[in-house]
Design a protein around this motif. Structure first.
Motif, PDB file in Angstrom:
ATOM      1  N   ARG A   1      98.740  57.597   2.532  1.00 43.32           N
ATOM      2  CA  ARG A   1      97.564  56.600   2.809  1.00 43.32           C
ATOM      3  C   ARG A   1      98.845  55.139   3.445  1.00 43.32           C
ATOM      4  O   ARG A   1      98.420  54.567   4.040  1.00 43.32           O
ATOM      5  N   MET A   2     100.006  55.328   2.312  1.00 44.70           N
ATOM      6  CA  MET A   2     100.966  54.470   2.741  1.00 44.70           C
ATOM      7  C   MET A   2     101.688  54.473   4.077  1.00 44.70           C
ATOM      8  O   MET A   2     101.840  53.072   4.552  1.00 44.70           O
TER       9      MET A   2
ATOM     10  N   SER B   1     105.115  45.267  -3.530  1.00 42.69           N
ATOM     11  CA  SER B   1     106.065  43.938  -5.278  1.00 42.69           C
ATOM     12  C   SER B   1     104.420  43.662  -5.325  1.00 42.69           C
ATOM     13  O   SER B   1     104.646  43.440  -6.804  1.00 42.69           O
ATOM     14  N   CYS B   2     103.362  43.797  -5.126  1.00 43.05           N
ATOM     15  CA  CYS B   2     102.480  43.438  -5.966  1.00 43.05           C
ATOM     16  C   CYS B   2     100.922  43.505  -5.451  1.00 43.05           C
ATOM     17  O   CYS B   2     100.901  44.454  -4.572  1.00 43.05           O
ATOM     18  N   THR B   3     100.039  43.608  -7.028  1.00 41.53           N
ATOM     19  CA  THR B   3      98.989  44.496  -6.746  1.00 41.53           C
ATOM     20  C   THR B   3      97.566  43.204  -6.246  1.00 41.53           C
ATOM     21  O   THR B   3      98.317  41.931  -6.037  1.00 41.53           O
ATOM     22  N   VAL B   4      96.721  43.960  -5.443  1.00 43.16           N
ATOM     23  CA  VAL B   4      95.165  43.344  -4.695  1.00 43.16           C
ATOM     24  C   VAL B   4      95.045  41.843  -6.406  1.00 43.16           C
ATOM     25  O   VAL B   4      95.442  40.632  -5.421  1.00 43.16           O
TER      26      VAL B   4
ATOM     27  N   THR C   1      90.180  52.951   0.869  1.00 42.16           N
ATOM     28  CA  THR C   1      91.319  53.271  -0.058  1.00 42.16           C
ATOM     29  C   THR C   1      92.487  52.169   0.177  1.00 42.16           C
ATOM     30  O   THR C   1      93.329  51.449  -0.349  1.00 42.16           O
ATOM     31  N   ARG C   2      91.614  51.175   1.214  1.00 40.02           N
ATOM     32  CA  ARG C   2      92.561  50.219   1.570  1.00 40.02           C
ATOM     33  C   ARG C   2      91.735  48.522   1.751  1.00 40.02           C
ATOM     34  O   ARG C   2      90.556  49.031   1.292  1.00 40.02           O
TER      35      ARG C   2
ATOM     36  N   LEU D   1      97.776  48.184  -3.742  1.00 41.66           N
ATOM     37  CA  LEU D   1      99.333  48.026  -3.695  1.00 41.66           C
ATOM     38  C   LEU D   1      99.647  47.324  -2.065  1.00 41.66           C
ATOM     39  O   LEU D   1      99.276  48.067  -1.629  1.00 41.66           O
ATOM     40  N   LEU D   2     100.186  46.132  -2.533  1.00 41.44           N
ATOM     41  CA  LEU D   2     100.724  45.723  -0.893  1.00 41.44           C
ATOM     42  C   LEU D   2     101.218  46.352   0.180  1.00 41.44           C
ATOM     43  O   LEU D   2     102.349  46.701  -0.351  1.00 41.44           O
TER      44      LEU D   2
END
Length: 193
Positions: free
Chosen positions: A18-19, A135-138, A157-158, A183-184
């Protein structure tokens, strides 16, 4: 990659599939690190989708347990008026993150995404430039730039967040950040506020 058993490695490929829509070069690098091919990733995703859509399939929480094994941690937490169980599993590709599943009564899954591991340092997020993919999460972005407003994602999942953040010169920008599995991935929109 042996596909006899669908386990943690195959699940990581599902996350990566998905990424890949947003971060193909990073996904290619991750596949090399895992020692698998693009075809392996597609096959893992195909098998995951078959499990998710199977009329005889397990519930979502049972499916995660069967694929990832026993959770690293499970805690009960009250969210508003509802009791929940929060389960986390390690994700070897991202050692500072955990895959978190929030479930309600009877195992109904309410949310599933990547979060920072409790013992890992969160990134320092002060400016738009600090918002690097993967690098960072929601949760970390929402805490760093309140009040962040959740927006509908472009697919399951987005997630997307709208918020205001300064650039390196201190000028505020209206930003929309896009996340996959929490995940960003990218900042498709940023304009001076």
């Amino acid at each position: 990659m042996p596909m006899d058993r669908f386990g943690p490695l195959a699940f990581q490929l599902v996350l990566l599939r998905r990424m890949a829509d947003f971060q193909a070069p990073r996904v290619d690098e991750a596949l090399r690190e895992l020692g698998v091919s693009l075809a392996d990733m597609r096959e893992a995703n195909k098998r995951w989708q078959a499990m998710v859509r199977s009329p005889k399939g397990r519930g979502a929480l049972a499916r995660y347990r069967s694929v990832l094994g026993p959770p690293e941690s499970s805690v009960r937490r009250r969210i508003g008026d509802l009791d929940s169980e929060i389960h986390t599993w390690p994700v070897p590709l991202w050692p500072d993150l955990r895959f978190e599943v929030v479930a309600g009564a009877g195992g109904a899954v309410w949310n599933e995404w990547l979060v920072r591991a409790p013992d890992a340092s969160a990134p320092v997020l002060r400016t738009v430039e600090d918002l690097e993919p993967w690098s960072c999460t929601v949760e970390e972005v929402a805490r760093a730039f309140p009040p962040a407003r959740p927006l509908e994602g472009s697919a399951p999942t987005r997630w997307r967040l709208a918020f205001t953040a300064p650039d390196a010169d201190g000028q505020p920008h209206a930003v929309v950040a896009e996340f996959t599995w929490g995940l960003l991935q990218r900042l498709p929109s940023q304009q001076p506020a």
